[in-house]
Design a protein around this motif. Structure first.
Motif, PDB file in Angstrom:
ATOM      1  N   THR A 186     -25.044  -5.739  11.704  1.00  0.00           N
ATOM      2  CA  THR A 186     -23.850  -6.411  11.189  1.00  0.00           C
ATOM      3  C   THR A 186     -22.600  -5.950  11.919  1.00  0.00           C
ATOM      4  OG1 THR A 186     -24.912  -6.625   9.018  1.00  0.00           O
ATOM      5  CG2 THR A 186     -22.529  -6.941   9.108  1.00  0.00           C
ATOM      6  N   VAL A 187     -22.482  -4.651  12.218  1.00  0.00           N
ATOM      7  CA  VAL A 187     -21.326  -4.166  12.983  1.00  0.00           C
ATOM      8  C   VAL A 187     -21.333  -4.759  14.385  1.00  0.00           C
ATOM      9  CG1 VAL A 187     -20.190  -2.156  13.983  1.00  0.00           C
ATOM     10  CG2 VAL A 187     -21.099  -2.030  11.667  1.00  0.00           C
ATOM     11  N   ALA A 188     -22.487  -4.723  15.053  1.00  0.00           N
ATOM     12  CA  ALA A 188     -22.579  -5.289  16.405  1.00  0.00           C
ATOM     13  C   ALA A 188     -22.245  -6.776  16.398  1.00  0.00           C
ATOM     14  CB  ALA A 188     -23.976  -5.061  16.972  1.00  0.00           C
ATOM     15  N   THR A 189     -22.655  -7.474  15.352  1.00  0.00           N
ATOM     16  CA  THR A 189     -22.377  -8.902  15.239  1.00  0.00           C
ATOM     17  C   THR A 189     -20.893  -9.153  14.996  1.00  0.00           C
ATOM     18  OG1 THR A 189     -24.608  -9.294  14.381  1.00  0.00           O
ATOM     19  CG2 THR A 189     -22.946 -10.992  13.933  1.00  0.00           C
ATOM     20  N   ASN A 190     -20.291  -8.370  14.121  1.00  0.00           N
ATOM     21  CA  ASN A 190     -18.851  -8.449  13.867  1.00  0.00           C
ATOM     22  C   ASN A 190     -18.070  -8.251  15.163  1.00  0.00           C
ATOM     23  OD1 ASN A 190     -16.299  -8.356  12.661  1.00  0.00           O
ATOM     24  ND2 ASN A 190     -16.582  -6.328  11.780  1.00  0.00           N
ATOM     25  N   SER A 191     -18.394  -7.186  15.876  1.00  0.00           N
ATOM     26  CA  SER A 191     -17.737  -6.867  17.132  1.00  0.00           C
ATOM     27  C   SER A 191     -17.939  -7.980  18.158  1.00  0.00           C
ATOM     28  CB  SER A 191     -18.297  -5.535  17.657  1.00  0.00           C
ATOM     29  OG  SER A 191     -17.790  -5.216  18.919  1.00  0.00           O
ATOM     30  N   TRP A 192     -19.152  -8.512  18.226  1.00  0.00           N
ATOM     31  CA  TRP A 192     -19.477  -9.578  19.192  1.00  0.00           C
ATOM     32  C   TRP A 192     -18.676 -10.840  18.910  1.00  0.00           C
ATOM     33  CZ3 TRP A 192     -21.630 -14.510  19.082  1.00  0.00           C
ATOM     34  CH2 TRP A 192     -22.109 -15.018  20.297  1.00  0.00           C
ATOM     35  N   HIS A 193     -18.548 -11.204  17.654  1.00  0.00           N
ATOM     36  CA  HIS A 193     -17.779 -12.408  17.328  1.00  0.00           C
ATOM     37  C   HIS A 193     -16.295 -12.202  17.607  1.00  0.00           C
ATOM     38  CE1 HIS A 193     -20.711 -15.275  15.744  1.00  0.00           C
ATOM     39  NE2 HIS A 193     -21.384 -14.222  15.330  1.00  0.00           N
ATOM     40  N   CYS A 194     -15.779 -10.991  17.395  1.00  0.00           N
ATOM     41  CA  CYS A 194     -14.404 -10.696  17.819  1.00  0.00           C
ATOM     42  C   CYS A 194     -14.262 -10.883  19.325  1.00  0.00           C
ATOM     43  CB  CYS A 194     -14.018  -9.266  17.441  1.00  0.00           C
ATOM     44  SG  CYS A 194     -13.817  -8.970  15.672  1.00  0.00           S
ATOM     45  N   ALA A 229     -20.374   6.497  10.791  1.00  0.00           N
ATOM     46  CA  ALA A 229     -19.494   6.431  11.961  1.00  0.00           C
ATOM     47  C   ALA A 229     -20.304   6.393  13.245  1.00  0.00           C
ATOM     48  CB  ALA A 229     -18.534   7.614  11.968  1.00  0.00           C
ATOM     49  N   ALA A 230     -21.362   7.190  13.310  1.00  0.00           N
ATOM     50  CA  ALA A 230     -22.206   7.217  14.502  1.00  0.00           C
ATOM     51  C   ALA A 230     -22.911   5.889  14.703  1.00  0.00           C
ATOM     52  CB  ALA A 230     -23.225   8.355  14.395  1.00  0.00           C
ATOM     53  N   ILE A 231     -23.539   5.386  13.640  1.00  0.00           N
ATOM     54  CA  ILE A 231     -24.316   4.155  13.753  1.00  0.00           C
ATOM     55  C   ILE A 231     -23.407   2.956  14.006  1.00  0.00           C
ATOM     56  CG2 ILE A 231     -25.845   2.589  12.499  1.00  0.00           C
ATOM     57  CD1 ILE A 231     -26.903   5.065  10.991  1.00  0.00           C
ATOM     58  N   GLY A 232     -22.337   2.840  13.217  1.00  0.00           N
ATOM     59  CA  GLY A 232     -21.417   1.736  13.426  1.00  0.00           C
ATOM     60  C   GLY A 232     -20.664   1.849  14.738  1.00  0.00           C
ATOM     61  N   GLY A 233     -20.287   3.074  15.099  1.00  0.00           N
ATOM     62  CA  GLY A 233     -19.545   3.273  16.338  1.00  0.00           C
ATOM     63  C   GLY A 233     -20.320   2.875  17.565  1.00  0.00           C
ATOM     64  N   GLY A 257     -10.250  -0.614  12.500  1.00  0.00           N
ATOM     65  CA  GLY A 257     -10.868   0.480  11.760  1.00  0.00           C
ATOM     66  C   GLY A 257     -11.826  -0.018  10.709  1.00  0.00           C
ATOM     67  N   GLY A 258     -11.323  -0.106   9.459  1.00  0.00           N
ATOM     68  CA  GLY A 258     -12.172  -0.551   8.365  1.00  0.00           C
ATOM     69  C   GLY A 258     -12.742  -1.932   8.571  1.00  0.00           C
ATOM     70  N   GLY A 259     -11.975  -2.823   9.204  1.00  0.00           N
ATOM     71  CA  GLY A 259     -12.452  -4.170   9.452  1.00  0.00           C
ATOM     72  C   GLY A 259     -13.641  -4.218  10.380  1.00  0.00           C
ATOM     73  N   LEU A 260     -13.813  -3.173  11.167  1.00  0.00           N
ATOM     74  CA  LEU A 260     -14.917  -3.125  12.123  1.00  0.00           C
ATOM     75  C   LEU A 260     -16.158  -2.465  11.545  1.00  0.00           C
ATOM     76  CD1 LEU A 260     -15.847  -3.583  15.083  1.00  0.00           C
ATOM     77  CD2 LEU A 260     -14.927  -1.306  15.599  1.00  0.00           C
ATOM     78  N   LEU A 261     -15.990  -1.313  10.899  1.00  0.00           N
ATOM     79  CA  LEU A 261     -17.131  -0.494  10.496  1.00  0.00           C
ATOM     80  C   LEU A 261     -17.396  -0.447   9.001  1.00  0.00           C
ATOM     81  CD1 LEU A 261     -16.689   2.684  12.759  1.00  0.00           C
ATOM     82  CD2 LEU A 261     -17.763   0.504  13.313  1.00  0.00           C
ATOM     83  N   GLN A 262     -16.426  -0.835   8.154  1.00  0.00           N
ATOM     84  CA  GLN A 262     -16.590  -0.576   6.731  1.00  0.00           C
ATOM     85  C   GLN A 262     -16.481  -1.816   5.851  1.00  0.00           C
ATOM     86  OE1 GLN A 262     -17.491   2.346   5.557  1.00  0.00           O
ATOM     87  NE2 GLN A 262     -17.264   2.070   3.359  1.00  0.00           N
TER      88      GLN A 262
END
Length: 474
Positions: free
Chosen positions: A155-163, A199-203, A376-381
């Motif tokens: 989900t984090v990778a997908t969020n980042s990818w769509h950004c 943080a490690a996994i989402g980062g 920050g929170g919008g990316l990982l949390q």
């Protein structure tokens, strides 16, 4: 990301015990299957949600950290004591079988799409089945940990990818330099997540798409689990305490110190500038008092607003900097600030505000080159399992030598209808489809990644990034 091997009393740490990495009700499930059950087959998918495409990522970390470690009798003893006190039954016989017959290594086969693959929702991403008929119960026992290991980083990778797709759209519209995209979205999320492990996994999931981060644990996760020595980069940057410690009357001195400490040809320095009056700082201090020193430093000073309307303030900051430092007009007709100044917006950033800021910037005639984002929170949390509606479901079981379909089809919620049978993922003419395993043959994109305690695939971060950078279905 590291599990702790022992606590202060010298006993096994429960957080490293895969037998206890479950929901409580899982302890009773070994006793609930039909007589004659030999194999239980389950799959993981995104059932839609916020985006219609997912960037699969993160399973390898879980396999290396947890499933490649054998179960021991100490772990079984600890689990038995816990379940007895907790009020749940414990299938000791099954776990002892794993130790006696498989030397503690879990007899399961896990298949998955290659990490970094971009797959539309409603398709199988992972399958798991036991390889020893005595361990039919093990597939379900791993659901809690396995699903969590997949849904969050994906989900984090997908969020980042769509950004990234939003930024790429405006780069294509307004910029002559599409390669700069790698540093357009910086991870500010380390302090805003629930744990160091998150943080490690989402980062590291964000680093699949971008190269800028302040989440150190994400870089370390890329090194440990994917063999990437340095997956992310950062620059010297000010925070409010280091600026306001100089006092309001010495605001210019605080900024000047940043130039002198970190400036130099080709250097980048980020300076938060809204401690008192952002536009006084931009117009008077940066734009007049320190203007020549900024130019002569050879560095790029990145001004960071950190308050106000995120759709308006950073755009106005770019405009004011253009008035003070000048700009050029690129081949696409958009203005680009003098190379000595840029803006980064890290307050209130998510995929929606990124698009809004870039649209406002373009409407005023300015290129994407002038701005970067920190999230920050919008990316990982600010996401959860329902963001992409992740689920792991049993779809087949072998009972008395015969495979049967297993599924649910609730009348009260058709969206929770689950798939039947053993599954494969194919892609033909750029279109992904989940099909019956028996019909897929060599077309199946699901690759064996783990079997009986052994990692079968060890994806490098370079390979994953290359996949995530391809058009979907390519």
């Amino acid at each position: 990301m590291n599990s702790i091997d022992h606590n202060s009393s010298g006993t096994a740490d429960p957080f490293g015990n895969i037998l206890l990495n479950v929901d409580s009700y899982k302890a009773s499930h070994a006793f609930q299957y039909p007589p004659g059950t030999q194999y239980v087959y389950s799959y993981i998918e995104s059932r839609g949600g916020k985006w219609n495409q997912t960037v699969f990522f993160g399973l390898q970390m879980f396999l290396k950290q947890y499933l490649c470690t054998p179960v021991t009798r100490d772990m079984i003893d600890a689990a038995e004591a816990f379940w007895k006190a907790h009020g749940e039954p414990f299938y000791r016989q099954g776990w002892e079988h794993i130790v006696d017959v498989h030397t503690g290594y879990l007899p399961v086969l896990i298949k998955a799409v290659p990490e970094g693959e971009i797959v539309p929702g409603h398709n199988v991403l992972v399958t798991i089945v036991n390889t020893d008929p005595e361990c039919f119960w093990l597939t379900s026992a791993l659901e809690t940990a396995l699903l969590r290991a997949v849904w969050y980083p994906t989900t984090v990778a997908t969020n980042s990818w769509h950004c990234k797709q939003v930024i790429a759209q405006y780069l294509d519209l307004t910029s002559d330099d599409p390669a700069q995209i790698a540093f357009k979205l910086h991870d500010f999320g380390a302090r805003g997540v629930s744990s160091l492990e998150s943080a490690a996994i989402g980062g590291v999931a964000h680093l699949v798409n971008f190269s800028g981060t302040d989440t150190v644990s994400g870089v370390l996760a890329a090194r440990k689990f994917y063999g990437e020595d340095m997956a992310g980069f950062s620059i010297p940057a000010a925070e409010h305490s280091t600026m306001t410690a100089w006092g309001r009357d010495h605001e210019a001195d605080a900024y000047r110190n940043m130039i002198r400490q970190f400036g130099g040809t080709g250097k980048l320095v980020a300076v938060v500038s809204d401690s008192y009056d952002l536009f006084n700082a931009v117009d008077t201090i940066w734009g007049e008092q320190l203007r020549q020193e900024v130019i002569d430093s050879g560095a790029t000073i990145v001004i960071r607003p950190d308050s106000g309307d995120p759709a308006v303030v950073p755009v106005e900051c770019v405009v004011h900097l253009g008035e003070k430092f000048g700009y050029r007009v690129n081949a696409k007709g958009y203005k680009v600030l003098a190379p000595c100044v840029r803006v980064i917006q890290g307050d209130g950033i998510n995929i929606d505000t990124i698009g809004l800021i870039l649209r406002n910037l373009a409407d005023k005639g300015w290129a994407v080159d002038n701005i970067a984002f920190g999230m920050g929170g919008g990316l990982l949390q600010q996401l959860n399992r329902d963001t992409l509606k992740f689920a792991m479901k049993c779809s087949a079981a072998q009972i008395n030598g015969r495979w049967v379909d297993v599924y649910k089809d609730p009348v009260t919620d058709p969206a929770k209808h689950s798939k039947r049978g053993r599954l494969a993922l194919i892609c033909e003419n750029g279109t992904y489809e989940t099909v019956a395993l028996e019909t897929a043959g060599s077309r199946d994109l699901l690759e064996p990644v783990f079997r009986d305690g052994k990692l079968l695939r060890d994806w490098t971060f370079t390979e994953i990034r290359e996949r995530a950078n391809r058009p979907a279905g390519a």
